[in-house]
Design an enzyme around this catalytic site. Structure first.
Site, PDB file in Angstrom:
ATOM      1  N   ASP A 131      21.025  -1.311  -1.319  1.00 30.30           N
ATOM      2  CA  ASP A 131      21.128   0.211  -1.692  1.00 30.30           C
ATOM      3  C   ASP A 131      22.112   0.698  -0.604  1.00 30.30           C
ATOM      4  O   ASP A 131      21.843   0.372   0.554  1.00 30.30           O
ATOM      5  CB  ASP A 131      19.890   0.889  -1.522  1.00 30.30           C
ATOM      6  N   ASP A 153      21.293   1.048 -10.026  1.00 33.02           N
ATOM      7  CA  ASP A 153      20.363   2.149 -10.287  1.00 33.02           C
ATOM      8  C   ASP A 153      21.062   3.319 -11.103  1.00 33.02           C
ATOM      9  O   ASP A 153      20.131   3.790 -11.813  1.00 33.02           O
ATOM     10  CB  ASP A 153      19.765   2.458  -8.999  1.00 33.02           C
TER      11      ASP A 153
END
Length: 178
Positions: A131, A153
């Protein structure tokens, strides 16, 4: 059961491939340029209330690190195996269920591409997902930020929003065939 393949199927498959490739390229770039370095803030003049941050992190859990404290074997079964089964079911529905609405096809494509992107990470990065993006706003002492996320995401969230919009707003409570 008969497979249904149309121009729309080609478009959503191309979207799936492009989003998956974009996700993997941005994660590789984040590893190369962000891992082990301080975050980058945009625009810097708004500090400490910058709008966008690039900050490398590895997430062993799901959304907002949910489940990150679970044992490795349980995380594998939940986040890799179970997610793979769900994504496979969505893919089968895209090709075997006739007359799926266009918005549903696009939402499934986004959800599948995002899910696959994170599963690829879990398989090749020891159960961790890369991330690196964070968005926030702030005024005075007030600051509101998202969790740290990636392109996969983002695709999943947009896909889920499209699915809800298609289900509750586009088609509403009509009894007509879709």
């Amino acid at each position: 059961m008969q497979i249904h393949f149309s121009r729309l199927h080609i478009i959503v498959l191309l979207l799936l491939i492009v989003i998956l490739a974009l996700d993997q390229v941005t994660k590789i770039t984040a590893i190369k340029y962000l891992k082990g370095k301080p975050g980058i803030h945009f625009p810097e003049s708004w500090t400490p209330h910058d709008l966008f941050r690039l900050t490398y992190t590895e997430n062993t859990g799901a959304f907002l690190s949910l489940g990150s404290q679970l044992p490795n074997s349980l995380r594998f079964w939940l986040f890799t195996v179970l997610n793979s089964i769900v994504l496979f079911i969505l893919l089968v529905l895209m090709f075997y269920k006739p007359n799926l609405p266009t918005i549903t096809m696009f939402s499934f494509s986004l959800i599948i591409s995002g899910g696959l992107g994170n599963i690829i990470d879990r398989i090749f990065r020891d159960g961790k997902v890369v991330d690196f993006m964070n968005i926030g706003i702030g005024f005075g002492s007030f600051s509101l930020r998202t969790g740290i996320f990636n392109i996969a995401d983002l695709a999943i969230v947009i896909g889920l929003i499209l699915l809800l919009v298609g289900e509750f707003f586009v088609f509403g409570n009509t009894n007509s065939a879709r």
